[in-house]
Design a protein around this motif. Structure first.
Motif, PDB file in Angstrom:
ATOM      1  N   LEU A 167      -0.431  32.243   7.802  1.00  0.00           N
ATOM      2  CA  LEU A 167      -0.281  30.923   8.428  1.00  0.00           C
ATOM      3  C   LEU A 167       0.979  30.213   7.926  1.00  0.00           C
ATOM      4  CD1 LEU A 167      -4.019  29.753   8.254  1.00  0.00           C
ATOM      5  CD2 LEU A 167      -2.774  30.614  10.257  1.00  0.00           C
ATOM      6  N   MET A 168       1.284  30.366   6.636  1.00  0.00           N
ATOM      7  CA  MET A 168       2.487  29.754   6.070  1.00  0.00           C
ATOM      8  C   MET A 168       3.745  30.319   6.718  1.00  0.00           C
ATOM      9  SD  MET A 168       3.803  29.808   2.115  1.00  0.00           S
ATOM     10  CE  MET A 168       3.933  31.591   2.120  1.00  0.00           C
TER      11      MET A 168
ATOM     12  N   ASP B 112       4.258  28.963  10.224  1.00  0.00           N
ATOM     13  CA  ASP B 112       4.832  27.616  10.163  1.00  0.00           C
ATOM     14  C   ASP B 112       6.324  27.675   9.846  1.00  0.00           C
ATOM     15  OD1 ASP B 112       2.389  26.471  10.719  1.00  0.00           O
ATOM     16  OD2 ASP B 112       1.891  26.064   8.624  1.00  0.00           O
TER      17      ASP B 112
ATOM     18  N   GLU C 147       8.305  28.673  12.938  1.00  0.00           N
ATOM     19  CA  GLU C 147       8.372  27.563  13.894  1.00  0.00           C
ATOM     20  C   GLU C 147       9.331  26.478  13.407  1.00  0.00           C
ATOM     21  OE1 GLU C 147       4.291  26.375  14.407  1.00  0.00           O
ATOM     22  OE2 GLU C 147       4.083  27.610  16.220  1.00  0.00           O
ATOM     23  N   SER C 148       9.385  26.264  12.101  1.00  0.00           N
ATOM     24  CA  SER C 148      10.281  25.225  11.563  1.00  0.00           C
ATOM     25  C   SER C 148      11.741  25.579  11.784  1.00  0.00           C
ATOM     26  CB  SER C 148      10.011  25.019  10.069  1.00  0.00           C
ATOM     27  OG  SER C 148      10.503  26.112   9.292  1.00  0.00           O
TER      28      SER C 148
END
Length: 254
Positions: A128-129, A132, A135-136
């Protein structure tokens, strides 16, 4: 009875080692002909894949600015995709090992189901990290990068070992140690890339993940050694943070 060795059938083994004269040259087997055939395929092959373009305007701008600054965001995105794919596989490897241990674990080693569930939770949290982080940077975590494709193929054998009902816990742990060795090396590369791009927040988060993977490796190596009777280790898993506890029963990443 294991009859895989050629010594089990001396007559047939001699026939197997007789080489057709047409395949021979003055030095033995004509390896040059085989190399030339492979070379032709290599020369005409396409690349394994490509790093996908950002799917949003913001992502395209972010990547464009980075490239104007002389950076290589596509390499970072490729390696982020690689770790994302590997953490997904890691989660499933531990799911398979937990299932096997629920049937076969008999207390001969210090490993427990709770230990495995904790590591499984770490792998899911890392997944999950990474999503993210992609996406960042304007990337799409659902796209497959070349390195993600590569590790997917590399890890197929590990998945087969863990899901084979015939493999013992020791044999399954051997595959897990192989996975953890690769995982640690992958996170070390990712930390270095994030540092090169001066992404301090990612460096911090990735370093934490790397330290967790180092602990996973130490634990699984200890359990494997115990399982084959080499030693009895005393590596212990630290208490899970509350965030990880809530993810123990979470489904595997899609």
């Amino acid at each position: 009875m294991n009859r895989t060795g050629i010594q089990m059938s001396p007559i047939d083994s001699k026939a197997m080692q007789d080489i057709e004269p047409a395949l021979m040259d003055s030095d033995g087997v004509d390896e040059m002909a085989l190399a030339e055939l492979r070379s032709e395929y290599i020369a005409n092959a396409d690349a394994l894949g490509s790093v996908p373009l950002p799917g949003t305007i913001t992502g395209a701008v972010t990547m464009g600015v980075s490239m104007l600054k002389g950076e290589s965001p596509q390499i970072l995105l490729d390696k982020l995709g690689e770790r994302l794919a590997y953490e997904r596989t890691g989660t499933r490897l531990y799911d398979a090992l937990i299932t096997k241990c629920e049937v076969m674990l008999a207390g001969e080693i210090s490993m427990t189901i709770e230990d495995l569930e904790q590591i499984r939770a770490d792998e899911a949290r890392h997944f999950l990290m990474l999503a993210d982080a992609i996406e960042s940077l304007g990337g799409d975590p659902t796209s497959q990068t070349p390195s993600a494709d590569l590790v997917g193929v590399e890890s197929l054998g590990l998945v087969q070992v863990l899901n084979d009902p015939r493999t013992s816990i020791a044999q399954s742990l051997h595959a897990i140690v192989t996975a953890e060795l690769s995982d640690k090396a992958g996170w070390e590369t990712l930390v270095a890339l994030a540092d090169e791009h001066e992404l301090s927040d990612m460096v911090d988060r990735f370093t934490q993940a790397l330290n967790e993977e180092r602990e996973h490796l130490a634990l699984t190596q200890t359990w494997y050694e115990e399982a084959i009777g080499l030693t009895y280790g005393d590596v212990e898993v630290d208490e899970l943070p509350a965030q990880s506890q809530s993810q123990l029963q979470s489904p595997p990443p899609p």
